[in-house]
Design a protein around this motif. Structure first.
Motif, mmCIF file in Angstrom:
data_model
loop_
_atom_site.group_PDB
_atom_site.id
_atom_site.type_symbol
_atom_site.label_atom_id
_atom_site.label_comp_id
_atom_site.label_asym_id
_atom_site.label_seq_id
_atom_site.Cartn_x
_atom_site.Cartn_y
_atom_site.Cartn_z
ATOM 1 N N LEU A 53 27.951 37.733 33.277
ATOM 2 C CA LEU A 53 27.072 37.674 34.449
ATOM 3 C C LEU A 53 25.608 37.689 34.052
ATOM 4 C CD1 LEU A 53 29.030 40.094 36.825
ATOM 5 C CD2 LEU A 53 28.956 37.591 36.917
ATOM 6 N N ASP A 54 25.270 38.476 33.031
ATOM 7 C CA ASP A 54 23.876 38.515 32.578
ATOM 8 C C ASP A 54 23.448 37.162 32.017
ATOM 9 O OD1 ASP A 54 23.696 41.139 33.311
ATOM 10 O OD2 ASP A 54 24.056 41.940 31.298
ATOM 11 N N GLU A 55 24.333 36.522 31.239
ATOM 12 C CA GLU A 55 24.006 35.206 30.683
ATOM 13 C C GLU A 55 23.880 34.162 31.788
ATOM 14 O OE1 GLU A 55 23.514 33.893 27.374
ATOM 15 O OE2 GLU A 55 22.949 36.008 27.269
ATOM 16 N N ALA A 56 24.773 34.243 32.779
ATOM 17 C CA ALA A 56 24.702 33.284 33.892
ATOM 18 C C ALA A 56 23.411 33.466 34.682
ATOM 19 C CB ALA A 56 25.921 33.460 34.795
ATOM 20 N N GLU A 57 22.984 34.712 34.889
ATOM 21 C CA GLU A 57 21.742 34.983 35.618
ATOM 22 C C GLU A 57 20.531 34.527 34.820
ATOM 23 O OE1 GLU A 57 19.375 38.798 37.613
ATOM 24 O OE2 GLU A 57 21.351 39.065 36.666
ATOM 25 N N ARG A 58 20.608 34.713 33.503
ATOM 26 C CA ARG A 58 19.482 34.301 32.667
ATOM 27 C C ARG A 58 19.302 32.789 32.678
ATOM 28 N NH1 ARG A 58 18.767 32.619 27.535
ATOM 29 N NH2 ARG A 58 21.005 32.747 27.114
ATOM 30 N N ARG A 59 20.427 32.073 32.724
ATOM 31 C CA ARG A 59 20.359 30.607 32.740
ATOM 32 C C ARG A 59 20.280 30.027 34.142
ATOM 33 N NH1 ARG A 59 25.490 28.982 29.273
ATOM 34 N NH2 ARG A 59 26.334 30.636 30.613
ATOM 35 N N VAL A 61 22.709 30.023 36.450
ATOM 36 C CA VAL A 61 23.957 29.309 36.730
ATOM 37 C C VAL A 61 24.817 30.170 37.633
ATOM 38 C CG1 VAL A 61 26.039 28.278 35.731
ATOM 39 C CG2 VAL A 61 23.859 28.127 34.503
ATOM 40 N N GLN A 62 25.453 29.546 38.590
ATOM 41 C CA GLN A 62 26.367 30.242 39.493
ATOM 42 C C GLN A 62 27.801 29.999 39.002
ATOM 43 O OE1 GLN A 62 24.825 31.974 41.885
ATOM 44 N NE2 GLN A 62 26.662 32.952 42.716
ATOM 45 N N LEU A 63 28.507 31.057 38.688
ATOM 46 C CA LEU A 63 29.861 30.936 38.160
ATOM 47 C C LEU A 63 30.889 31.328 39.214
ATOM 48 C CD1 LEU A 63 29.446 32.581 34.622
ATOM 49 C CD2 LEU A 63 29.377 30.142 35.189
ATOM 50 N N THR A 64 32.032 30.652 39.147
ATOM 51 C CA THR A 64 33.148 31.030 40.015
ATOM 52 C C THR A 64 33.895 32.204 39.406
ATOM 53 O OG1 THR A 64 34.697 29.516 38.921
ATOM 54 C CG2 THR A 64 33.387 28.638 40.760
ATOM 55 N N VAL A 65 34.794 32.771 40.198
ATOM 56 C CA VAL A 65 35.576 33.913 39.714
ATOM 57 C C VAL A 65 36.418 33.533 38.501
ATOM 58 C CG1 VAL A 65 37.374 35.574 40.316
ATOM 59 C CG2 VAL A 65 35.627 34.977 42.000
ATOM 60 N N MET A 66 37.044 32.363 38.552
ATOM 61 C CA MET A 66 37.879 31.929 37.442
ATOM 62 C C MET A 66 37.051 31.674 36.183
ATOM 63 S SD MET A 66 40.900 32.189 38.434
ATOM 64 C CE MET A 66 41.588 31.491 36.940
ATOM 65 N N SER A 70 37.662 33.619 32.750
ATOM 66 C CA SER A 70 37.930 32.853 31.535
ATOM 67 C C SER A 70 36.940 33.189 30.429
ATOM 68 C CB SER A 70 37.879 31.354 31.851
ATOM 69 O OG SER A 70 38.070 30.589 30.686
ATOM 70 N N ASP A 71 35.667 33.292 30.772
ATOM 71 C CA ASP A 71 34.663 33.616 29.757
ATOM 72 C C ASP A 71 34.815 35.049 29.261
ATOM 73 O OD1 ASP A 71 31.930 32.652 28.518
ATOM 74 O OD2 ASP A 71 31.600 34.699 29.225
ATOM 75 N N ALA A 72 35.136 35.967 30.164
ATOM 76 C CA ALA A 72 35.289 37.370 29.777
ATOM 77 C C ALA A 72 36.467 37.572 28.834
ATOM 78 C CB ALA A 72 35.457 38.246 31.024
ATOM 79 N N MET A 73 37.472 36.700 28.929
ATOM 80 C CA MET A 73 38.654 36.848 28.082
ATOM 81 C C MET A 73 38.547 36.087 26.765
ATOM 82 S SD MET A 73 42.006 36.955 30.555
ATOM 83 C CE MET A 73 41.882 35.225 31.021
ATOM 84 N N ASN A 74 37.446 35.362 26.558
ATOM 85 C CA ASN A 74 37.331 34.542 25.347
ATOM 86 C C ASN A 74 35.970 34.663 24.681
ATOM 87 O OD1 ASN A 74 39.966 32.787 25.340
ATOM 88 N ND2 ASN A 74 39.225 32.733 27.454
#
Length: 332
Positions: A53-59, A61-66, A70-74
């Motif tokens: 979430l921090d990386e998405a906010e910095r860039r 970018v709005q991310l979906t739940v999936m 997916s990113d949190a698990m990899n």
């Protein structure tokens, strides 16, 4: 009913009984394992999503739940690795890497292989386990046959286990590493520096492994009932004969139970001893390297390899126990 019909019915009933027995043993274990894996995945997502979430906010970018899941698990360096990441690391560092590799024209151990590190941990573990078990058995025999030792030595043996191993390990490492005999052996080329580090690791392993053996053997040697001891006196048996014919056979089940606890404690002692010794190889060194560079997946894979080694050692002791008890006439 014909013989063929009866045979078919018995065969089906036998298969059904086998399946029922297998289900009663496998399904509970499988259910628990699946529950642990599910909780593990959920915890990994919860703990790793903050970085996503921090990386998405910095860039911006709005991310979906999936996408978050997916990113949190990899992640490359997650706070809590997922089960598949740990399994991939175990696979790539055991099967995916050769145990030996050629370096400078000769075959040497591969530090990237976990089996190689496990070998360097298991060798002092087995050595320390042997020393600790031998001393524990001798001490238990003395405690059983001498009231003075029971009143004086046993309290000290119990008190010795209250000292944190993390506090005593550096002391043992410093003292042993400065022994003139060992330093002279290294300077003369009789032993290598890695062999010198084997001594404090084995001693710390023995320190943790002797106490369960003492407690188990004392309980086993005292397990014969008063009627059994009276019967031996009726036969005019000496103390030595009573020990060899009655006390020692009665203590064997207690001994193997304590040895299973002892071998696991010995492995923990070796891993702890590898941390202050500055060992280059071993599971403890692997854990230390992973913590230095923030490689959490490497840390978890080393922990799982340690658990696999402990399970293998306990299984070997269990197989040896069955063989010994069968030779003694015990019923399975």
């Amino acid at each position: 009913m014909s013989a063929a019909t009866a045979y078919g019915a018995n065969d089906r009933s036998g298969a059904a009984g086998w399946i029922a027995a297998l289900s009663s043993t496998v399904l509970p274990v499988l259910t628990i394992v699946l529950a642990i894996v599910a909780i593990w995945y959920a915890a990994s997502v919860m703990m790793n999503r903050a970085w996503t979430l921090d990386e998405a906010e910095r860039r911006g970018v709005q991310l979906t739940v999936m996408e978050i899941v997916s990113d949190a698990m990899n992640q490359e360096r997650p706070v809590l690795p997922t089960p598949h990441q740990v399994f991939d690391e175990l696979w790539s560092t055991t099967v995916g890497e050769p145990v030996m590799r050629e370096r400078r024209g000769e075959m040497q151990g591969n530090p990237r292989n976990l089996v190689f590190h496990a070998y360097h941990t298991l060798w002092p573990t087995i050595l320390g386990f042997g020393i600790g078990s031998f001393l524990g058995i001798l001490l238990a025999i003395g405690i059983t046959h001498s009231r003075a030792m029971d009143m004086s030595v046993m309290p000290w043996a119990i008190a010795s286990q209250t000292i944190p191993i993390l506090a005593i390990a550096p002391i043992i490492v410093v003292v042993v590493s400065n022994l003139p005999a060992l330093n002279n052996a290294v300077s003369q080329g009789w032993i290598s520096e890695d062999t010198k580090l084997l001594v404090p690791k084995a001693l710390i392993s023995a320190y943790l492994s002797f106490f369960p053996v003492v407690v188990g053997m004392v309980a086993g040697l005292r397990s014969p009932q008063a009627t059994d001891l009276d019967l031996m006196r009726t036969y005019s048996a000496s103390r030595g004969q009573t020990f060899w014919k009655l006390r020692l056979p009665a203590s064997v089940p207690f001994l193997f139970t304590s040895l299973k606890v002892s071998i696991a404690a010995a492995l923990v002692g070796t891993i702890v001893a590898e941390l202050p010794t500055g060992a280059r190889f071993g599971l403890g060194a692997r854990l230390l390297t992973g913590s230095y560079y923030g490689q959490t997946i490497q840390i978890w894979s080393a922990l799982f390899m340690a658990a696999i080694c402990a399970a293998a050692l306990v299984i070997l002791l269990g197989a040896l126990e069955k063989i010994v008890l069968k030779r003694m006439g015990a019923r399975s």
